[in-house]
Write a protein that holds these residues in place. Structure first.
Motif, mmCIF file in Angstrom:
data_model
loop_
_atom_site.group_PDB
_atom_site.id
_atom_site.type_symbol
_atom_site.label_atom_id
_atom_site.label_comp_id
_atom_site.label_asym_id
_atom_site.label_seq_id
_atom_site.Cartn_x
_atom_site.Cartn_y
_atom_site.Cartn_z
ATOM 1 N N THR A 168 85.381 -117.586 -63.216
ATOM 2 C CA THR A 168 85.160 -116.172 -62.950
ATOM 3 C C THR A 168 83.716 -115.987 -62.537
ATOM 4 O O THR A 168 82.800 -116.388 -63.266
ATOM 5 N N VAL A 169 83.501 -115.416 -61.361
ATOM 6 C CA VAL A 169 82.151 -115.183 -60.857
ATOM 7 C C VAL A 169 81.622 -113.881 -61.446
ATOM 8 O O VAL A 169 82.298 -112.847 -61.414
ATOM 9 N N ILE A 170 80.432 -113.950 -62.012
ATOM 10 C CA ILE A 170 79.728 -112.771 -62.508
ATOM 11 C C ILE A 170 78.564 -112.558 -61.553
ATOM 12 O O ILE A 170 77.619 -113.362 -61.504
ATOM 13 N N ALA A 171 78.617 -111.490 -60.741
ATOM 14 C CA ALA A 171 77.678 -111.329 -59.625
ATOM 15 C C ALA A 171 77.052 -109.942 -59.645
ATOM 16 O O ALA A 171 77.665 -108.957 -60.073
ATOM 17 N N SER A 172 75.806 -109.895 -59.156
ATOM 18 C CA SER A 172 75.111 -108.612 -59.021
ATOM 19 C C SER A 172 74.132 -108.699 -57.859
ATOM 20 O O SER A 172 73.715 -109.794 -57.457
ATOM 21 N N GLN A 218 79.620 -107.287 -61.035
ATOM 22 C CA GLN A 218 81.069 -107.394 -60.844
ATOM 23 C C GLN A 218 81.549 -108.736 -61.375
ATOM 24 O O GLN A 218 80.789 -109.711 -61.408
ATOM 25 N N GLU A 219 82.789 -108.764 -61.795
ATOM 26 C CA GLU A 219 83.415 -110.014 -62.215
ATOM 27 C C GLU A 219 84.655 -110.234 -61.369
ATOM 28 O O GLU A 219 85.529 -109.363 -61.297
ATOM 29 N N ILE A 220 84.717 -111.401 -60.727
ATOM 30 C CA ILE A 220 85.826 -111.712 -59.826
ATOM 31 C C ILE A 220 86.418 -113.045 -60.241
ATOM 32 O O ILE A 220 85.729 -114.075 -60.259
ATOM 33 N N SER A 221 87.686 -113.049 -60.586
ATOM 34 C CA SER A 221 88.359 -114.279 -60.983
ATOM 35 C C SER A 221 88.793 -115.061 -59.751
ATOM 36 O O SER A 221 89.410 -114.508 -58.831
ATOM 37 N N LEU A 222 88.486 -116.354 -59.758
ATOM 38 C CA LEU A 222 88.914 -117.240 -58.676
ATOM 39 C C LEU A 222 90.084 -118.118 -59.099
ATOM 40 O O LEU A 222 90.508 -118.994 -58.349
ATOM 41 N N GLY A 223 90.601 -117.909 -60.314
ATOM 42 C CA GLY A 223 91.703 -118.718 -60.797
ATOM 43 C C GLY A 223 91.247 -120.123 -61.150
ATOM 44 O O GLY A 223 90.063 -120.384 -61.369
ATOM 45 N N VAL A 224 92.177 -121.049 -61.188
ATOM 46 C CA VAL A 224 91.872 -122.432 -61.531
ATOM 47 C C VAL A 224 91.451 -123.181 -60.278
ATOM 48 O O VAL A 224 92.132 -123.134 -59.253
#
Length: 639
Positions: free
Chosen positions: A312-316, A324-330
């Motif tokens: 999960t990317v935690i980006a600002s 923002q938090e964006i899940s990229l899955g496995v």
């Protein structure tokens, strides 16, 4: 008839105390010998035994096992603070099925992978002594027989477990033999490379032969060694049947068979030294210059480990875009994934005619992965934020597998809550976590922080550092005992090696009252002692003095060694295997010995108990005496 009359005359002429003294020991000669005890051991088809091993730093591990004459072994290995594993072994193979605490000590980066299944351990990992090779009936008999020539009687005949016992010493070892049948009841002594009960997995040079691990031959005796600087072990063997143990071993470690007789190959058992799952991520950002009303950027994540894991990317973007938090899955090992475009309004002030305004935008991105960082309970995010705010690297805390990481994040947070922006405090906490993992203290730290009832977690870094220093087994035991207390008593709220500030009712002044452990919820003060010799009574007195203010006040800290007013006072003695008799004897023997100890100060001259509870923990069991029992059990001056 003459002897009976003489005893009656003595009883009528002496005091009560002298009668008790006359009943304490037996002075008649005993025919027992280590050679005869060895013969009995050698005849046994199997030995059931409790084995307790303690290293030079006070770390202990115990085993309750059965070892057959063919060296088949089965039983349970137990660590302090509850780590447990079933063990089966043969002369050349072993397997363990351990819980999370067991593997958190031995293989923290693979604890989740190995727990609760049968695993082939590294040699000596399950127990520091090779039990099948050195403690089977034949090898143990050979060792006991080798001690015979140098053996001397130590003291009078005593009673342990209702049996009359003769104690002998030889080459640093102490043995207790039954005078009824000559059987060995227990044996205690040092573990040294080269002879006797030797460490597992040690390279040994015997001159003409070099071997790996214990050699089941008659040992060499070298009493010149400084036994205090060696690990110690206590062994309490008893003959038993071999059949059930062999059956249990064969179910897990079936004997070799011809391929034609095996209908299906058994599933390969994992090894402790198999490569650990490894997940890590490389982050790259696509952050182009923005000349439009809406700006856009992406983050690409590559899994550089050897195992698939979620990301999960935690980006600002500052200024411009909130976190923002964006899940990229496995993401598979070696593979990459990219976020969808993340957009935000161009934060540049509107330029005037013919002007161009530019500002610098700081982009930041990190990865959270449950497969690497553990379950997401917020601790990871808080710890990461606290470390990165001081330009630190959160990856330094990635020292265990995902099943253990939540406790590590919480430990870091609790140790730094009092000074979250102090870089020295943060660094000390990171080092404490690393030390706890490397020195096998992670189960203790996990128990304390998981409970949420350790009231001075800011002191843990120093306590961990002190506990792993050489010859500081008392500090180690304090941490272990506090961890056990919060696990066993869900109401306990613990101050570990600290103090409680409150008003002294006698003076009306504020005082700092200190003890090894203070349970503020149940109002109990514990003073702990680790004993490695015969000085149990002296250690009891020392702990009593500390709980009653006799030791005074520390000039630097202002802490008074005294249980707080209104607190119960508990003295707890942990007896190491090096303290042979006290470590291996039963409650009645300990009572009898303390009853006749010189100047035992459980009670004052007025007969009033000075503590509320005495606890003695040895290799056999944990024994307790409440103050109401002191007079009946230990006699004068207690009332």
């Amino acid at each position: 008839m003459v002897a009976i009359c003489l005893l009656l005359v003595l009883a009528s002429l002496t005091t009560y105390g002298a009668i008790r003294l006359a009943l304490k020991t037996f002075s008649e000669s005993s025919p027992v010998s280590l050679s005869a005890a060895a013969d009995l051991l050698a005849k046994a088809p199997a030995l059931s035994m409790r084995v307790v091993y303690s290293d030079v730093d006070g770390r202990q591990v115990s085993g309750d096992v059965v070892v057959t004459s063919e060296r088949d072994t089965a039983g349970v290995i137990t660590d302090p603070v509850g780590g447990r594993a079933d063990l089966v072994a043969t002369a050349d193979r072993s397997a363990v099925q351990g819980d999370s605490d067991f593997w958190a000590r031995r293989a923290p980066k693979k604890a989740g992978q190995l727990r609760n299944q049968w695993v082939r351990p590294n040699r000596g990992s399950e127990f520091p002594v090779d039990i099948p090779s050195t403690l089977n009936p034949t090898s143990l008999a050979d060792f006991v027989r080798s001690l015979s020539d140098a053996a001397t009687v130590d003291g009078d005949i005593e009673v342990i477990d209702g049996k009359r016992v003769r104690t002998l010493v030889s080459g640093g070892w102490t043995a207790a033999l039954s005078t009824e049948d000559g059987a060995l009841l227990w044996l205690s002594g040092p573990v040294r490379p080269g002879w006797g009960v030797r460490p597992a997995g040690v390279q040994i040079d015997l001159g003409t032969e070099t071997t790996v691990g214990p050699k089941p031959a008659a040992p060499l005796i070298d009493p010149v060694d400084n036994d205090a600087d060696l690990p110690h072990i206590s062994i309490a063997p008893a003959p038993t049947e071999a059949g059930p143990t062999k059956d249990r071993v064969d179910k897990v470690l079936p004997p070799a068979a011809a391929p034609s007789t095996v209908p299906q190959a058994p599933k390969a058992m994992p090894n402790e030294n198999d490569p650990a799952p490894f997940i890590d991520f490389k982050i790259s950002g696509n952050t182009p210059d923005c000349w439009t009303p809406t700006c856009s950027w992406t983050v690409t994540v590559t899994n550089t480990g050897n195992t698939a894991g979620d990301a999960t990317v935690i980006a600002s973007a500052t200024p411009g875009m909130a976190t923002q938090e964006i899940s990229l899955g496995v993401i598979a090992a070696g593979a990459s994934a990219t976020t969808p475009p993340m957009t935000f309004a161009n934060p540049t002030p509107k330029p005037g005619p013919g002007q161009t305004n530019t500002i610098r935008i700081q982009y930041a991105a990190s990865i959270f992965s449950t497969a690497r960082d553990g379950s997401d309970d917020g601790a990871f995010r808080d710890a990461r934020q606290r470390i990165t705010a001081q330009n630190g690297d959160p990856k330094r805390l990635l020292v265990a597998d995902s099943t253990l990481m939540p406790d590590i994040w919480r430990a870091f947070l609790q140790m730094t809550d009092h000074a979250p922006a102090d870089t020295v405090v943060l660094e000390s906490a990171i080092e404490a976590v690393d030390t706890a993992v490397g020195k096998e203290l992670l189960p203790e730290v996990s128990a304390l922080v998981k409970s949420g009832r350790l009231q001075n977690p800011q002191d843990l870094p120093k306590q961990i550092s002190d506990a792993v220093k050489a010859n500081n087994d008392g500090r180690l035991y304090e941490i272990q005992r506090a961890a056990r207390l919060v696990r066993e008593n869900p109401t306990a709220r613990v101050i570990l090696d600290g103090y409680l500030e409150m008003v002294n009712p006698a003076t009306g002044q504020q005082e700092k009252y200190g003890a090894d452990i203070l349970d503020t919820a149940n109002r109990i003060g514990y003073q702990l002692k680790v004993v490695t010799g015969p000085r149990v009574p002296a250690n009891i007195n020392d702990a009593i003095d500390q709980l009653n203010g006799v030791k005074g006040r520390n000039d630097q800290t202002g802490v008074w060694q005294n249980a707080p007013p209104g607190y119960q006072k508990v003295v707890e003695i942990h007896v190491d295997p090096q303290s042979a008799r006290f470590s291996n004897s039963d409650k009645a023997w300990i009572e009898n010995t303390l009853r006749y100890a010189q100047n035992l100060q459980l009670c004052g001259p007025d007969g009033i108990p000075r503590v509320d509870l005495l606890i003695i923990e040895n290799s056999r069991d944990t024994f307790q005496w409440r103050k109401e029992e002191f007079g009946a059990v230990f006699g004068s001056p207690c009332q």
